[in-house]
Design a protein around this motif. Structure first.
Motif, PDB file in Angstrom:
ATOM      1  N   GLN A  77     -11.152  -0.268  20.051  1.00  0.00           N
ATOM      2  CA  GLN A  77      -9.900  -0.802  19.512  1.00  0.00           C
ATOM      3  C   GLN A  77      -9.539  -2.094  20.227  1.00  0.00           C
ATOM      4  O   GLN A  77      -9.090  -3.054  19.609  1.00  0.00           O
ATOM      5  N   GLU A  78      -9.758  -2.104  21.527  1.00  0.00           N
ATOM      6  CA  GLU A  78      -9.426  -3.289  22.322  1.00  0.00           C
ATOM      7  C   GLU A  78     -10.280  -4.487  21.908  1.00  0.00           C
ATOM      8  O   GLU A  78      -9.775  -5.605  21.762  1.00  0.00           O
ATOM      9  N   GLU A  79     -11.591  -4.274  21.692  1.00  0.00           N
ATOM     10  CA  GLU A  79     -12.469  -5.368  21.271  1.00  0.00           C
ATOM     11  C   GLU A  79     -12.045  -5.918  19.917  1.00  0.00           C
ATOM     12  O   GLU A  79     -11.997  -7.131  19.716  1.00  0.00           O
ATOM     13  N   LEU A  80     -11.754  -5.001  18.987  1.00  0.00           N
ATOM     14  CA  LEU A  80     -11.326  -5.437  17.661  1.00  0.00           C
ATOM     15  C   LEU A  80     -10.015  -6.201  17.752  1.00  0.00           C
ATOM     16  O   LEU A  80      -9.853  -7.251  17.127  1.00  0.00           O
ATOM     17  N   ALA A  81      -9.088  -5.683  18.537  1.00  0.00           N
ATOM     18  CA  ALA A  81      -7.794  -6.342  18.700  1.00  0.00           C
ATOM     19  C   ALA A  81      -7.966  -7.765  19.223  1.00  0.00           C
ATOM     20  O   ALA A  81      -7.339  -8.708  18.715  1.00  0.00           O
ATOM     21  N   LYS A  82      -8.839  -7.931  20.221  1.00  0.00           N
ATOM     22  CA  LYS A  82      -9.090  -9.270  20.772  1.00  0.00           C
ATOM     23  C   LYS A  82      -9.654 -10.203  19.710  1.00  0.00           C
ATOM     24  O   LYS A  82      -9.255 -11.356  19.613  1.00  0.00           O
ATOM     25  N   LYS A  83     -10.597  -9.682  18.919  1.00  0.00           N
ATOM     26  CA  LYS A  83     -11.249 -10.511  17.903  1.00  0.00           C
ATOM     27  C   LYS A  83     -10.272 -11.018  16.848  1.00  0.00           C
ATOM     28  O   LYS A  83     -10.460 -12.090  16.294  1.00  0.00           O
TER      29      LYS A  83
ATOM     30  N   VAL B  67      -1.938  -1.698  18.255  1.00  0.00           N
ATOM     31  CA  VAL B  67      -1.712  -1.973  16.837  1.00  0.00           C
ATOM     32  C   VAL B  67      -2.878  -1.440  16.008  1.00  0.00           C
ATOM     33  O   VAL B  67      -2.675  -0.883  14.923  1.00  0.00           O
ATOM     34  N   ILE B  68      -4.100  -1.569  16.525  1.00  0.00           N
ATOM     35  CA  ILE B  68      -5.279  -1.070  15.810  1.00  0.00           C
ATOM     36  C   ILE B  68      -5.146   0.438  15.607  1.00  0.00           C
ATOM     37  O   ILE B  68      -5.407   0.951  14.514  1.00  0.00           O
ATOM     38  N   GLY B  69      -4.712   1.146  16.627  1.00  0.00           N
ATOM     39  CA  GLY B  69      -4.499   2.595  16.520  1.00  0.00           C
ATOM     40  C   GLY B  69      -3.461   2.931  15.457  1.00  0.00           C
ATOM     41  O   GLY B  69      -3.631   3.899  14.706  1.00  0.00           O
ATOM     42  N   ARG B  70      -2.417   2.144  15.382  1.00  0.00           N
ATOM     43  CA  ARG B  70      -1.379   2.388  14.371  1.00  0.00           C
ATOM     44  C   ARG B  70      -1.925   2.161  12.962  1.00  0.00           C
ATOM     45  O   ARG B  70      -1.594   2.894  12.035  1.00  0.00           O
ATOM     46  N   TYR B  71      -2.785   1.142  12.798  1.00  0.00           N
ATOM     47  CA  TYR B  71      -3.437   0.918  11.498  1.00  0.00           C
ATOM     48  C   TYR B  71      -4.323   2.110  11.155  1.00  0.00           C
ATOM     49  O   TYR B  71      -4.307   2.609  10.031  1.00  0.00           O
ATOM     50  N   GLU B  72      -5.099   2.556  12.127  1.00  0.00           N
ATOM     51  CA  GLU B  72      -6.050   3.654  11.887  1.00  0.00           C
ATOM     52  C   GLU B  72      -5.341   4.967  11.563  1.00  0.00           C
ATOM     53  O   GLU B  72      -5.860   5.769  10.784  1.00  0.00           O
TER      54      GLU B  72
ATOM     55  N   MET C 253       0.839  -1.177   0.000  1.00  0.00           N
ATOM     56  CA  MET C 253       0.000   0.000   0.000  1.00  0.00           C
ATOM     57  C   MET C 253       0.882   1.237   0.000  1.00  0.00           C
ATOM     58  O   MET C 253       1.878   1.286   0.694  1.00  0.00           O
ATOM     59  N   MET C 254       0.491   2.247  -0.766  1.00  0.00           N
ATOM     60  CA  MET C 254       1.209   3.518  -0.749  1.00  0.00           C
ATOM     61  C   MET C 254       0.726   4.315   0.452  1.00  0.00           C
ATOM     62  O   MET C 254      -0.253   3.959   1.098  1.00  0.00           O
ATOM     63  N   ASP C 255       1.409   5.436   0.771  1.00  0.00           N
ATOM     64  CA  ASP C 255       1.037   6.246   1.924  1.00  0.00           C
ATOM     65  C   ASP C 255      -0.422   6.680   1.882  1.00  0.00           C
ATOM     66  O   ASP C 255      -1.133   6.600   2.879  1.00  0.00           O
ATOM     67  N   SER C 256      -0.903   7.156   0.725  1.00  0.00           N
ATOM     68  CA  SER C 256      -2.296   7.598   0.635  1.00  0.00           C
ATOM     69  C   SER C 256      -3.247   6.417   0.816  1.00  0.00           C
ATOM     70  O   SER C 256      -4.327   6.557   1.384  1.00  0.00           O
ATOM     71  N   GLU C 257      -2.849   5.228   0.359  1.00  0.00           N
ATOM     72  CA  GLU C 257      -3.670   4.045   0.547  1.00  0.00           C
ATOM     73  C   GLU C 257      -3.723   3.654   2.025  1.00  0.00           C
ATOM     74  O   GLU C 257      -4.760   3.226   2.523  1.00  0.00           O
ATOM     75  N   LEU C 258      -2.588   3.805   2.727  1.00  0.00           N
ATOM     76  CA  LEU C 258      -2.564   3.525   4.160  1.00  0.00           C
ATOM     77  C   LEU C 258      -3.520   4.443   4.897  1.00  0.00           C
ATOM     78  O   LEU C 258      -4.246   4.009   5.784  1.00  0.00           O
ATOM     79  N   LEU C 259      -3.506   5.735   4.543  1.00  0.00           N
ATOM     80  CA  LEU C 259      -4.390   6.686   5.191  1.00  0.00           C
ATOM     81  C   LEU C 259      -5.843   6.351   4.901  1.00  0.00           C
ATOM     82  O   LEU C 259      -6.691   6.396   5.791  1.00  0.00           O
ATOM     83  N   LEU C 260      -6.151   6.036   3.666  1.00  0.00           N
ATOM     84  CA  LEU C 260      -7.518   5.682   3.298  1.00  0.00           C
ATOM     85  C   LEU C 260      -7.961   4.451   4.090  1.00  0.00           C
ATOM     86  O   LEU C 260      -9.041   4.439   4.672  1.00  0.00           O
ATOM     87  N   PHE C 261      -7.130   3.431   4.126  1.00  0.00           N
ATOM     88  CA  PHE C 261      -7.463   2.222   4.871  1.00  0.00           C
ATOM     89  C   PHE C 261      -7.696   2.572   6.338  1.00  0.00           C
ATOM     90  O   PHE C 261      -8.692   2.157   6.931  1.00  0.00           O
ATOM     91  N   GLY C 262      -6.781   3.319   6.922  1.00  0.00           N
ATOM     92  CA  GLY C 262      -6.887   3.682   8.332  1.00  0.00           C
ATOM     93  C   GLY C 262      -8.138   4.487   8.631  1.00  0.00           C
ATOM     94  O   GLY C 262      -8.838   4.234   9.621  1.00  0.00           O
TER      95      GLY C 262
ATOM     96  N   ILE D 180      -2.466  -8.873   4.513  1.00  0.00           N
ATOM     97  CA  ILE D 180      -3.762  -9.125   3.892  1.00  0.00           C
ATOM     98  C   ILE D 180      -4.611 -10.014   4.798  1.00  0.00           C
ATOM     99  O   ILE D 180      -5.824  -9.820   4.904  1.00  0.00           O
ATOM    100  N   GLU D 181      -3.981 -10.942   5.483  1.00  0.00           N
ATOM    101  CA  GLU D 181      -4.714 -11.828   6.386  1.00  0.00           C
ATOM    102  C   GLU D 181      -5.314 -11.042   7.546  1.00  0.00           C
ATOM    103  O   GLU D 181      -6.469 -11.246   7.926  1.00  0.00           O
ATOM    104  N   THR D 182      -4.521 -10.124   8.114  1.00  0.00           N
ATOM    105  CA  THR D 182      -5.003  -9.314   9.231  1.00  0.00           C
ATOM    106  C   THR D 182      -6.103  -8.361   8.768  1.00  0.00           C
ATOM    107  O   THR D 182      -7.114  -8.189   9.449  1.00  0.00           O
ATOM    108  N   ALA D 183      -5.921  -7.760   7.596  1.00  0.00           N
ATOM    109  CA  ALA D 183      -6.946  -6.867   7.059  1.00  0.00           C
ATOM    110  C   ALA D 183      -8.253  -7.632   6.838  1.00  0.00           C
ATOM    111  O   ALA D 183      -9.338  -7.132   7.149  1.00  0.00           O
TER     112      ALA D 183
END
Length: 117
Positions: A24-30, A37-42, A1-10, A50-53
């Motif tokens: 974030q905590e609930e999603l992380a647990k799931k 890590v969820i915050g860093r993605y966002e 993913m390019m930087d703009s794609e990372l931002l869009l995804f986040g 791709i598996e995590t996404a």
């Protein structure tokens, strides 16, 4: 993913997560990661595999295509399921169903345009 794609995804991940009222905590647990890590993605600081996404999309009942920016409209899972089922039918049945659906959509849009519910 390019930087703009990372931002869009986040951004989309954050929007969907908040719409679903999942912390974030609930999603992380799931999905089996730590909450920070969820915050860093966002924030677009890191990209998920791709598996995590895919696990995030599944956990949020969202489309991976929407999260990654391949489509601009979040697709309803039931609609996607029905389209998949439609594709298993004979071509002539598919055509008949799609023509009927197009007519129903036109009718609904006409009612909507004229303020009828």
């Amino acid at each position: 993913m390019m930087d703009s794609e990372l931002l869009l995804f986040g951004e989309r991940l954050l929007q969907v997560r908040k719409r679903r009222k999942v912390s974030q905590e609930e999603l992380a647990k799931k999905i089996g990661v730590h909450a920070p890590v969820i915050g860093r993605y966002e924030r677009g600081e890191v990209k998920p595999s791709i598996e995590t996404a895919a696990r995030m999309a599944n956990a949020l009942d969202a489309s991976l295509d929407y999260l990654t920016g391949l489509v601009d409209q979040e697709l309803d899972r039931e609609a996607v399921r029905q389209i998949s089922e439609l594709q298993t039918l004979k071509p002539e049945d598919q055509e008949h169903i799609l023509r009927t659906l197009a007519a129903l959509i036109r009718e609904a849009k006409t009612r909507q345009a004229f303020g009828n519910k």
